[in-house]
Scaffold this motif. Sequence first.
Motif, PDB file in Angstrom:
ATOM      1  N   PRO A 109       4.841  -6.868   0.944  1.00 48.63           N
ATOM      2  CA  PRO A 109       4.439  -6.297   2.236  1.00 48.63           C
ATOM      3  C   PRO A 109       4.088  -7.404   3.232  1.00 48.63           C
ATOM      4  CG  PRO A 109       3.081  -5.464   0.412  1.00 48.63           C
ATOM      5  CD  PRO A 109       3.818  -6.655  -0.085  1.00 48.63           C
ATOM      6  N   GLU A 113      -0.952  -6.082   5.486  1.00 45.83           N
ATOM      7  CA  GLU A 113      -0.963  -5.029   4.472  1.00 45.83           C
ATOM      8  C   GLU A 113      -1.454  -5.570   3.138  1.00 45.83           C
ATOM      9  OE1 GLU A 113       0.280  -1.004   3.059  1.00 45.83           O
ATOM     10  OE2 GLU A 113      -0.787  -1.985   4.687  1.00 45.83           O
ATOM     11  N   LEU A 117      -4.624  -4.039   1.120  1.00 40.82           N
ATOM     12  CA  LEU A 117      -4.471  -3.545  -0.241  1.00 40.82           C
ATOM     13  C   LEU A 117      -5.437  -4.242  -1.202  1.00 40.82           C
ATOM     14  CD1 LEU A 117      -0.580  -3.349  -0.336  1.00 40.82           C
ATOM     15  CD2 LEU A 117      -2.141  -1.398  -0.586  1.00 40.82           C
ATOM     16  N   THR A 159       5.542  -3.809  -5.206  1.00 42.02           N
ATOM     17  CA  THR A 159       4.740  -2.652  -4.807  1.00 42.02           C
ATOM     18  C   THR A 159       5.356  -1.375  -5.352  1.00 42.02           C
ATOM     19  OG1 THR A 159       5.990  -2.424  -2.748  1.00 42.02           O
ATOM     20  CG2 THR A 159       3.969  -3.730  -2.656  1.00 42.02           C
ATOM     21  N   SER A 161       5.431   2.675  -3.815  1.00 40.18           N
ATOM     22  CA  SER A 161       5.096   3.443  -2.619  1.00 40.18           C
ATOM     23  C   SER A 161       5.568   4.879  -2.738  1.00 40.18           C
ATOM     24  CB  SER A 161       5.765   2.821  -1.373  1.00 40.18           C
ATOM     25  OG  SER A 161       5.373   1.480  -1.188  1.00 40.18           O
ATOM     26  N   ASP A 162       4.994   5.725  -1.883  1.00 40.65           N
ATOM     27  CA  ASP A 162       5.539   7.055  -1.647  1.00 40.65           C
ATOM     28  C   ASP A 162       5.496   7.311  -0.139  1.00 40.65           C
ATOM     29  OD1 ASP A 162       2.924   7.753  -1.012  1.00 40.65           O
ATOM     30  OD2 ASP A 162       2.655   9.124  -2.694  1.00 40.65           O
ATOM     31  N   GLY A 165       2.602   5.859   1.849  1.00 41.51           N
ATOM     32  CA  GLY A 165       2.423   4.420   2.007  1.00 41.51           C
ATOM     33  C   GLY A 165       2.419   3.714   0.665  1.00 41.51           C
ATOM     34  N   VAL A 166       1.933   2.481   0.657  1.00 41.33           N
ATOM     35  CA  VAL A 166       1.900   1.681  -0.565  1.00 41.33           C
ATOM     36  C   VAL A 166       0.771   2.172  -1.470  1.00 41.33           C
ATOM     37  CG1 VAL A 166       1.638  -0.626  -1.531  1.00 41.33           C
ATOM     38  CG2 VAL A 166       2.838  -0.323   0.641  1.00 41.33           C
ATOM     39  N   LEU A 167       1.124   2.440  -2.719  1.00 39.44           N
ATOM     40  CA  LEU A 167       0.167   2.966  -3.698  1.00 39.44           C
ATOM     41  C   LEU A 167      -0.377   1.890  -4.630  1.00 39.44           C
ATOM     42  CD1 LEU A 167       2.150   6.145  -4.815  1.00 39.44           C
ATOM     43  CD2 LEU A 167       0.453   5.966  -2.984  1.00 39.44           C
TER      44      LEU A 167
END
Length: 253
Positions: A109, A113, A117, A159, A161-162, A165-167
């Motif tokens: 990212p 970001e 995170l 990463t 993500s869904d 956003g980034v999980l």
Amino acid sequence: MGWHEVMQAEAVRAAASPLESARFGRSVERLTVSAEAAAELSDVRAAILASDADIIVLRYPAERVGWFAGLTTLGRTAIPADSLVYWRLGVGKGRAPDPVPGMWPGGTPAADEVRRLVRDIFAAYGNHYLANPLFEAGAALDGYEEWALRSAAQGGCVTVSDQAGVLALATLEEDATRTEILLAGVVPQARGRSVYAHLLRAVEDRAASRGAAEVVISTQGHNTGAQRAWARYGFEPVQTVLTVHLIRDRLLV
């Protein structure tokens, strides 16, 4: 702490830590005894007595359990600071979860970001810095952020993500045969959904794509939740390393 230093270095290694020194406002030195080093306590004593650092972060194999008593007689306060446990997975041997529609792996990212995170994921994580009364907890989290940004600058992030956003984020150090996971975690709102297993799968897939033979990872000994997840995925424990902070007595008066 890197796999080579802990597992394979042939000698006791002492090195100044300018980033930690700047972060905490005290001179910090790292002193490491690897699992393969034929070191004696006398070698460690000599390195400690030769050091001018305010704080020495010493790491040594846990099987040298008798060493701690000797560390208390060197003019410094010896503070136990948990342990590091190292695990290993042969690439291609992971028990990877099936893909989930609407969840996908990704790369590095943007820096902002990454910062967000790291602070979201690791805000409550207890690391060895918290054992030291001279170290501020907030500065320890700053260290994780710096560490993650160095990996990001080299493209060394994975990463999951869904649509929201980034999980999850993993930061990596890679060489020709090995991928080492430096930091890995899931944002609080996505925990309990097996996202971590998908993150491990993304790391293993990346390692396989470049022909690496193994993935390695470590954490503080108290972090049993992560270790259970590694065991479920197929990682195996390899080594435990003790961490001791050695502080000049005058600093604690």
